[in-house]
Structures are given as structure tokens and as C-alpha cells.
Design a protein around this motif. Structure first.
Motif, PDB file in Angstrom:
ATOM      1  N   GLN A   1       0.823  -1.206   0.000  1.00 41.92           N
ATOM      2  CA  GLN A   1       0.000   0.000   0.000  1.00 41.92           C
ATOM      3  C   GLN A   1       0.866   1.269   0.000  1.00 41.92           C
ATOM      4  N   GLY A   2       1.915   1.270  -0.793  1.00 46.71           N
ATOM      5  CA  GLY A   2       2.773   2.440  -0.899  1.00 46.71           C
ATOM      6  C   GLY A   2       2.203   3.467  -1.854  1.00 46.71           C
ATOM      7  N   SER A   3       2.684   4.703  -1.742  1.00 46.41           N
ATOM      8  CA  SER A   3       2.134   5.788  -2.558  1.00 46.41           C
ATOM      9  C   SER A   3       2.508   5.650  -4.023  1.00 46.41           C
ATOM     10  N   GLU A   4       3.526   4.806  -4.351  1.00 48.50           N
ATOM     11  CA  GLU A   4       3.917   4.637  -5.747  1.00 48.50           C
ATOM     12  C   GLU A   4       3.036   3.641  -6.481  1.00 48.50           C
TER      13      GLU A   4
ATOM     14  N   ALA B   1      -3.741   5.397  -0.146  1.00 45.06           N
ATOM     15  CA  ALA B   1      -2.334   5.469   0.221  1.00 45.06           C
ATOM     16  C   ALA B   1      -1.804   6.901   0.305  1.00 45.06           C
ATOM     17  N   GLY B   2      -2.586   7.868  -0.139  1.00 52.17           N
ATOM     18  CA  GLY B   2      -2.121   9.246  -0.082  1.00 52.17           C
ATOM     19  C   GLY B   2      -1.211   9.614  -1.237  1.00 52.17           C
ATOM     20  N   GLY B   3      -1.459   9.068  -2.421  1.00 53.76           N
ATOM     21  CA  GLY B   3      -0.636   9.365  -3.588  1.00 53.76           C
ATOM     22  C   GLY B   3      -1.097  10.614  -4.313  1.00 53.76           C
TER      23      GLY B   3
ATOM     24  N   VAL C   1      -3.351  11.083 -10.988  1.00 50.83           N
ATOM     25  CA  VAL C   1      -4.017   9.853 -11.422  1.00 50.83           C
ATOM     26  C   VAL C   1      -5.322  10.191 -12.142  1.00 50.83           C
ATOM     27  N   ALA C   2      -6.072  11.155 -11.616  1.00 54.02           N
ATOM     28  CA  ALA C   2      -7.330  11.551 -12.257  1.00 54.02           C
ATOM     29  C   ALA C   2      -7.079  12.108 -13.647  1.00 54.02           C
TER      30      ALA C   2
END
Length: 910
Positions: free
Chosen positions: A458-461, A495-497, A502-503
Motif C-alpha cells: 500500500q505504498g504511494s507509488e 495510500a495518499g498518492g 491519477v485523475a
């Protein structure tokens, strides 16, 4: 039976047996090294239980049988299946499917667990029941999880469950972690000497006896086997002083040495027996006949005590089996498995025959690989993910055709992942990636790898991995590509990415199908929000949520719908829109669908969502009941807890210690994070500080929560930030938060949103206009489900009136607030209202506690279900307990409430 030493352990076993006779279930998880006496202790329990009238059932884990789903559970339950007529139909069907007696979708593992629990309870109604499970470290995973589930849920049955496992780093014993433990140490010196004297009749040199006792470290098997494998003259003289390896290794070597001295045909027979864990005598001798081994070859092995043959083939100890199998050459093992495959009956047990064929071949074999894949699909149909993975993995290894090998490796990886072996799934994906791969297969592998990596880290990457899969899928499978884009967006939120990034990437997603699925609308709405602003996506998001509510349920062969995994996100989105009706409807629907499907793992998240919806509506009792049920499922399934419901509930209840502890746990190692769990923890802390009037800390926590990209967390945090900043005199921060809240309220249009916006305007107003805003806020919120915020608005209005010097008007608002907050259990805010009332010169009236206050949340949940007319059996099925346990809770409920019947419960209106 004679058991040397073990006084403490014997007393514990005798006590739990006595308590079970009185109707209090006993559970023990015994652990110790190989040969320490775990089996002897279980035998002792069986010997003590028999004259007490107990029925005794057994299961034994076998290392080579771990790939057969529910094999050990069938051992345990087979003598009890005559009671299955008493089970509810979904439970009975789940158990029948698991045991291969009925075809159908794979049963939910914990529905099987509930069936087993009630099967044990039904048997225990007739006479006390003792379940003995030995070598639990070698149970098949499905059986281990189901037995552990039942052990954690049994309470008021005349039942004892004793589970024994070898001390090992192997995770196969993990399902039993947390059960009452009984660790077996070595025997004391005097008991060790007594055992040695009783069992070894040959003369032993005193110095050698001392050395054997010292080296055995109290291990009973080592005490007996080490001297038995020395020549009589060595025993008598003690002349054998070379360096010794570890006790377990020495015992295995001793067993190998003893078997190596036997005739060649006896050694071959022992190897066949070691390769076939069922212990079926007829199968052993058919396989032996295939190898030209006569039945008389068994006698030498029986004479030296390596195994015995009666109704089953039984080795002296599991170390005998493992030592014999390990000592054989690969070609010898293949011949043994080949003989067992030839002796097996493909009609009676095709899976076992397939497994033996898979172990017998050298190099790729298309025919055997096909048979193994068919066995894997049969295991999958029974819900045996781990078994299916083992079969299909071996099929992939034996498949000569590269494309089919890739397909099978992918299927095996999926089964490994579903079985909880994510690391092994990644290894299989590496095999699958060797190709050749079509563009679709390569993209699907990328998507699956992203799922596994997200599960592990569950990493931000991680959103980038989902995006890679989505882009690759777009030209070959548009529908799956859109789902991958939604996975990427959800991963970034959790995850706080880089959610906006992404959107923006998801703007390139293929067009939605016609008609669009609910998840397609959800994707489009979220993309609009994060690229063009909150207001731009509200109408599409609301359409998506309505579609989720109205969707026709059409489950596939494994019991899923396309929308199952998105209902959790849909619930969060309804909260983000301040749509309390949709939030409630989605939460209720999610719980109902998962209950109906028996999907216990999914039910946990659904219960948490419903708990949050109830907490925000002011129904803290109902929220607490659902949160307690979700926590019980987490304990029973060994899953990580979901703290969201507990956090929100604790903060609104004003429970400082619980809220701060949950907050600390949620942010541990993630202090600078912006993921959903961290920011929600900051929101909860803001609520707690606002409740106690600590407005500067509340403002700091609310600001951190409002930094989230998670729409729902921001919608929750903004009202807290406005109140905290305004009351702390930080009007600039309050106005900025109020402006954002008003933008969302105008776009949302719900009474909940408009009420919060009016309250925010009142808090930042510098003149008499505040009163108009407070009155509008109260009117709007009165028409919503947000009872907690309505009560807090009465409190804020009353505080403003008191500061304006209008004590009489203030008292009216503060009384209303105090009464509402006290009734719902918001202790922190209620105390704040009480202090304000005192400041007006009025002492707050004591409130009469509701009947439910004296009950635990689980008892209250049971009482309310029973009050609706539900039977104990129906309540038991709902709460994953046994009917007898429900009856025990009801007796406690009746005693606490001073009533005597179910009819009285209905009249109390809990």
C-alpha cells in the motif's frame, strides 16, 4: 494411560473437561517441539473424557495432504454429519460443497466455519464433545481457518477443542494464534529418569544415562529413541562420545538408521506408506502389489516399532514419515507415487490420484498436467483456494506448451493470492511472465501484480502500477481498463498518492460502455471532481450511487458481482456528497448483500461502513453493535482490524483515551502521510478536542484532516475546522474553511450540507446575522439524518446566545442540546452543554439511563434482534455464533434487565 510428569497440563485438561460438562466451552492450543509429548497429551485427554461420557472426534494434519482442501475438517466432522439436518440451509449447503457432496459456487470459508460450529453444538447438545486436532502445523489451510473460527466462536457449548502444533516458524499454525495457549516444556529430571527406566529395559551405563537425559532436554521421544538406536554394548559401557547434532535431527537420523537396517522390500513398503498420508490399508497393499512387494514385508517394520497396521497405517511419529521420505532418492519417490497413482481409484478420489501422478513424472507431461488442472478446478469449486493453487501450480510446472503454461501459472497465482499467499503469487507471476504473452495477457498480469503489491505494501507509488495496467488494457479490453483506472484512483486515495495526477491520467480512459455500469459512472464522477472541482462531478457521482442502489444482483460462479468491490468506495462517496439518505441506503444494501452471500470477509467492511453511517446519524448504540460485530469477524478470521468505525464512534462519544490510542495506532510510522487512515484519524482527534472545548488542538487536527485528497474525509473535517478556528479566534482560517464548505453545500444541495453551511456562516458572522444562520441550520438539519450535528448546532446556538447576554433563550437551546447529546451518548459534547447551562445559572437535569446502558454492545445487538421476533438460531446465523451461545447471552440480558421472557424485550423498545 500412564503419562509421566505433566501434572500442570493434566490439571488444565481435567479442568476444561469439567467446565465443558457444565456448559462452558474450553479451547486449548498446545505447542511444543517435535516429540515433546503433544500427541500423548491429546491421548490423555481422550482417555479422561471417555468415562465422563464425552464423544471424542479426531483430526490429524499430514504434511503431504495439505493440498487437499477441507481434508482435516472432513476427518473431524465425518462422525457428526448425521446432525447436519439441524443446520440452516446455507450452512448445510456450504458444508456439503466443501466436502464435495454437492456442486455449486465455492462456499465462503467462514460460512463453512459457522456450519461446523453449529454441527459441533448440535452434537454437544446430545452429549459432551471433545475435538482433538493433532499436528495442526500440517493442516490444509481451509481446515485450519475453519477450525480456528469455530474455536473462537464457541462459548456456551458442552464442547472442548484441543489443538496441538509443533513449534515452527511455519505460518500454517498462524490461524490458531491468540487461542488460549498451553506450551509444553521438557520433562523434569526425575520424570525423565522415570520414563527412561520404565521404557528401556536393557542395562544402561550411568554416565551414558546422564548424557542421554541431558541431551534430550526432557523431550520424551528423544529419551526413548536415542538409547534404542545404540547397540547393547554401547548402552552398557557408555563408549560413544562423539559430537551430537540437534535432538530433532538425531531422532530423524535414528529413524532413518532403524529403517535402513530393514529388508529392502520393507524399506520400499515404508516409503510407499510415507508417500500416502491417508493411511488407507487397502490402497497401501494395492500399491505394494504393483511394485511386487508382498504383504509380509510390513512385519519387520512393525516389529521394530516404526509403524503399525490395524484399521489404518499409523507411523510411530510424524518424524518417522518425514525421515523415511526425505531419505529416499528422487527416483525412489517417483516410483512410490507412480504405484499409488496406479492403485488409486479415479472415480472415488480423482484428486489424490492426480496429485500422485504429478509427483511421479519426470519432466513435462501434458496428460498429467491436464489432470492436475481438472483437480485444481474441483478444489476451487469446493472453496479450497490453497489446494487449487497447489494443483494448478504443479500443472503449470509440467505443461510443455508455453502459452498454456502461462495461463496455468496465472491461474495458480490468483489462487495463491486468494489463499493469502501473496509472496508466492508474485513468484508464480514471474513464471507466467516468461510467456509468450498476448497484449491482453501481459496487461492483465500487470494489473494482477499491482493488486498483489498493493495488498502487500500500500505504498504511494502503487497507483502508477495500476495506471500502467490500465493503459495497456485500454486498446484490448476497454471495460477492464476502466476498472483499472478506478483501482488506480482508489489506491491513490487510500495510500495518499498523487490523486490529481491519477485523475488526469484517467481522462484517457476508454469511453464507458452503453449503458454504463455503476463503476463507470463512479470513475467519471471522481475524475471530474479531481480535475475540474467538486461541483463538476456531483451530479454524475449521485447518478453512480443511485445506480449502485438499484443494480440487479447477478452473481457469477464464484459469488461476485462487478460492483461488490466498489460498494465501500460508493459509501465513502455518499458521505463526501453529504447525502445521508444514499449513505444509509448503500450501507444497508452492502450489509444485506454480503450477509446473503455469506461473504464474511467482505461483510466486515460493510459493517464498518454502516457503523459510520449510524454514528453520524447519532445512533451510537447501533453503530457500536455493528463495530463490535466487525471486530468479532476480524478476530475470527485473523484479519487486520478496520479502525474507521471505532475511531469515529470513540471521538463522538468523547472517549479521550480510546480515541487518542486509536489515533496513535493509525498514524504510527505515517505521521506525514495523507492517506485515508491517517487523515481520518486526525478528523477523529478534531472531533474529540471540539467536544472538550480545546479549540486550538482541534483546529490543528482538522487542518491536517482537511489536507486529504479523500473527499469523504474533507467533508467530515471542514465543519470541525470552521468550529475550532472560529472558537479559537482564528477567523481567517474559519472563513476559508467555511467558503469551501459552502461551495460543497451548494453543489450537493442536501439538507445536511445546507445545514452545515448555515452553521458555518453563523460561526464566522460578526453581527446579529448569526442568529438567522443558526435558525436556518437547525431547520435544515432537522430534516436530515445528521442528529449529532443537529444537537451540536443547538449547543453552538446556545453558546452564542449566552455570550450575547440572552440567558433565558440560551437555556432553551442548551437544554435541547444537553438532552439530545446525553441520550445519544455523546458524553464530551453533553458535558460541554452542561457547563454552558451552569454558566447561565441553571443546573442540568440528570437524565434517566436507557435500559440498554447496562448491556454490552453485543448483548444490546442480540436483544434488539430477538425483540424483532428472530429465533436464537436466526440470531446465531446473523452474528456467527451458535444458538446455545445466543441462549446464554439471553439469560444474561434477562438478568441484567430484570425481565423473564422475549415478550418483555419487545415491550422495552430497546
Amino acid at each position: 494411560m500412564q503419562l509421566f510428569g505433566r501434572q500442570h497440563e493434566r490439571e488444565i485438561i481435567e479442568r476444561v473437561l469439567a467446565e465443558a460438562q457444565a456448559g462452558r466451552c474450553g479451547v486449548l492450543f498446545a505447542r511444543g517441539e517435535a516429540g515433546i509429548g503433544k500427541t500423548a497429551l491429546l491421548d490423555y485427554a481422550g482417555a479422561v473424557a471417555d468415562p465422563l461420557g464425552f464423544r471424542v472426534v479426531r483430526a490429524v494434519g499430514m504434511e503431504s495432504e495439505r493440498q487437499f482442501a477441507y481434508a482435516a475438517l472432513h476427518q473431524l466432522c465425518a462422525p457428526l454429519l448425521k446432525y447436519d439436518a439441524a443446520l440452516a440451509e446455507p450452512q448445510r449447503d456450504a458444508l456439503a460443497t466443501a466436502f464435495g457432496r454437492k456442486t455449486g459456487p465455492p462456499p465462503d470459508r467462514f460460512l463453512v466455519g459457522l456450519a461446523m460450529l453449529n454441527l459441533l453444538a448440535e452434537s454437544a447438545e446430545e452429549r459432551p464433545l471433545l475435538c482433538l486436532v493433532d499436528d495442526a502445523q500440517w493442516l490444509d489451510r481451509a481446515s485450519a481457518e475453519v477450525i480456528a473460527f469455530a474455536a473462537r466462536r464457541a462459548h456456551a457449548e458442552r464442547l472442548v477443542i484441543l489443538v496441538a502444533a509443533r513449534d515452527t516458524d511455519d505460518s500454517e499454525a498462524a490461524p490458531f494464534a491468540g487461542l488460549p495457549a498451553l506450551t509444553l516444556p521438557g520433562l523434569g529430571d526425575s520424570d525423565a529418569r522415570a520414563l527412561l527406566a520404565a521404557e528401556i529395559r536393557m542395562p544402561i551405563d550411568d554416565a551414558l544415562r546422564d548424557r542421554v537425559i541431558a541431551e534430550a532436554h526432557g523431550n520424551p521421544l528423544a529419551l526413548l529413541e536415542l538409547p534404542r538406536n545404540s547397540r547393547p554394548e554401547i548402552l552398557a559401557s557408555g563408549l560413544d562420545a562423539h559430537e551430537r547434532p540437534s535432538v530433532t535431527r538425531r531422532m530423524e537420523e535414528a529413524f532413518r538408521h532403524r529403517s535402513a537396517e530393514l529388508p529392502a522390500e520393507t524399506q520400499r513398503l515404508l516409503l510407499v506408506a510415507a508417500a500416502e498420508p491417508t493411511g488407507e490399508v487397502a490402497l497401501l497393499f494395492r500399491a505394494a502389489s504393483h511394485l511386487g512387494i508382498p504383504r509380509s514385508a510390513a512385519a519387520p517394520a512393525e516389529n521394530v516399532g516404526l509403524f503399525r497396521i490395524d484399521s489404518l497405517v499409523r507411523f510411530r511419529h510424524p518424524l518417522v514419515r518425514s525421515a523415511i521420505y526425505a531419505a529416499a532418492t528422487p527416483s525412489e519417490r517417483r516410483r512410490a507415487h507412480e504405484a499409488l497413482a496406479a492403485a488409486g481409484d479415479a472415480r472415488v478420489d480423482p484428486d489424490r490420484r492426480a496429485w500422485h501422478r504429478g509427483q511421479a513424472v519426470l519432466g513435462p507431461d501434458a496428460d498429467v498436467a491436464d489432470e492436475l488442472e481438472r483437480a485444481g478446478h474441483r478444489a476451487l469449486a469446493r472453496g479450497g483456494m490453497a489446494a487449487a493453487a497447489a494443483f494448478v501450480q504443479r500443472a503449470a510446472e509440467l505443461t510443455p506448451e508455453p502459452a498454456l503454461r502461462t495461463q496455468r501459472a496465472t491461474l495458480a497465482a490468483q489462487a495463491k493470492y486468494e489463499a493469502g499467499a501473496a509472496d508466492e503469487a508474485l513468484t508464480l507471476l514471474a513464471l507466467a511472465a516468461q510467456g509468450p504473452l498476448s497484449p491482453f495477457e501481459a496487461a492483465r498480469l500487470t494489473l494482477f501484480r499491482a493488486h498483489i503489491t498493493f495488498y502487500l505494501a500500500q505504498g504511494s507509488e502503487l497507483p502508477s502500477e495500476f495506471l500502467d495496467a490500465a493503459r495497456a488494457l485500454a486498446p484490448v479490453e476497454p471495460r477492464m481498463a476502466r476498472e483499472a483506472f478506478l483501482f488506480a484512483l482508489n489506491a491513490a486515495l487510500i495510500a495518499g498518492g498523487d490523486v490529481r495526477g491519477v485523475a488526469e491520467a484517467a481522462l484517457a480512459a476508454p469511453p464507458a460502455p452503453d449503458p454504463p455500469r455503476p463503476l463507470d459512472l463512479l470513475l467519471d464522477g471522481l475524475v471530474s471532481v479531481y480535475t475540474d472541482g467538486y461541483a463538476a462531478g456531483v451530479s454524475v457521482l449521485r447518478e453512480a450511487l443511485i445506480s449502485f442502489c438499484d443494480e440487479e444482483v447477478d452473481r457469477d460462479i464464484v459469488g461476485h458481482t462487478d460492483s461488490d468491490r466498489w460498494l465501500w468506495l460508493a459509501n465513502r462517496t455518499a458521505l463526501a456528497l453529504f447525502d445521508d439518505d444514499l449513505m444509509r441506503d448503500l450501507a444497508v444494501r452492502n450489509v444485506a448483500l454480503t450477509r446473503e452471500a455469506g461473504a464474511v470477509a467482505t461483510l466486515r467492511a460493510a459493517l464498518v461502513s454502516h457503523s459510520v453511517a449510524l454514528a453520524l446519524s447519532g445512533d451510537f448504540s447501533g453503530a457500536g453493535e455493528l463495530a463490535a460485530e466487525a471486530a468479532a469477524i476480524a478476530r475470527a478470521t485473523g484479519a487486520a482490524p478496520l479502525p474507521y468505525g471505532d475511531l469515529i464512534l470513540a471521538s463522538w462519544r468523547g472517549r479521550a483515551a480510546e480515541t487518542t490510542a486509536l489515533h496513535r495506532e493509525s498514524i504510527r510510522g505515517k505521521e506525514e502521510g495523507r492517506g485515508a487512515e491517517v487523515t481520518l484519524a486526525h478528523y477523529a482527534l478534531a472531533v474529540l478536542h471540539n467536544a472538550t472545548g480545546e479549540f486550538l488542538p482541534a483546529m490543528t487536527a482538522a487542518q491536517r484532516a482537511a489536507e486529504s485528497d479523500e473527499l469523504a474525509v474533507v467533508s467530515l473535517a471542514l465543519p470541525e475546522l470552521v468550529e475550532a478556528a472560529a472558537r479559537a479566534g482564528r477567523l481567517e482560517e474559519a472563513r476559508a474553511a467555511a467558503d469551501e464548505l459552502c461551495v460543497r453545500a451548494q453543489a450537493s444541495g442536501t439538507r445536511w450540507a445546507r445545514g452545515l453551511a448555515s452553521r458555518a456562516r453563523a460561526l464566522i458572522a460578526q453581527d446579529r446575522a448569526a442568529e438567522e444562520h443558526y435558525r436556518d441550520a437547525i431547520e435544515q438539519l432537522t430534516g436530515s439524518r445528521a442528529a449529532g450535528h443537529l444537537a451540536r448546532t443547538h449547543l453552538l446556538y446556545g453558546e452564542w446566545l449566552r455570550r450575547e447576554g440572552r440567558r433565558r433563550d440560551a437555556r432553551e437551546q442548551l437544554r435541547t442540546a444537553h438532552d439530545m447529546l446525553t441520550d445519544m451518548g455523546a458524553a464530551g459534547f453533553a458535558e460541554r452543554a452542561a457547563n454552558e447551562l451552569r454558566a447561565t445559572g441553571e443546573h442540568p437535569r440528570a437524565r434517566t439511563s436507557a435500559p440498554g446502558v447496562v448491556l454490552t454492545e453485543q448483548e444490546l445487538h442480540i436483544a434488539r434482534l430477538v425483540a424483532t421476533g428472530a429465533t436464537s438460531r436466526e440470531v446465531a446465523a446473523t452474528l456467527f455464533l451458535s444458538p446455545r451461545t445466543i441462549e446464554a447471552h439471553l439469560r444474561s440480558i434477562f438478568r441484567k434487565l430484570g425481565i423473564s421472557s422475549r415478550r418483555d424485550l419487545k415491550e422495552l423498545q430497546l
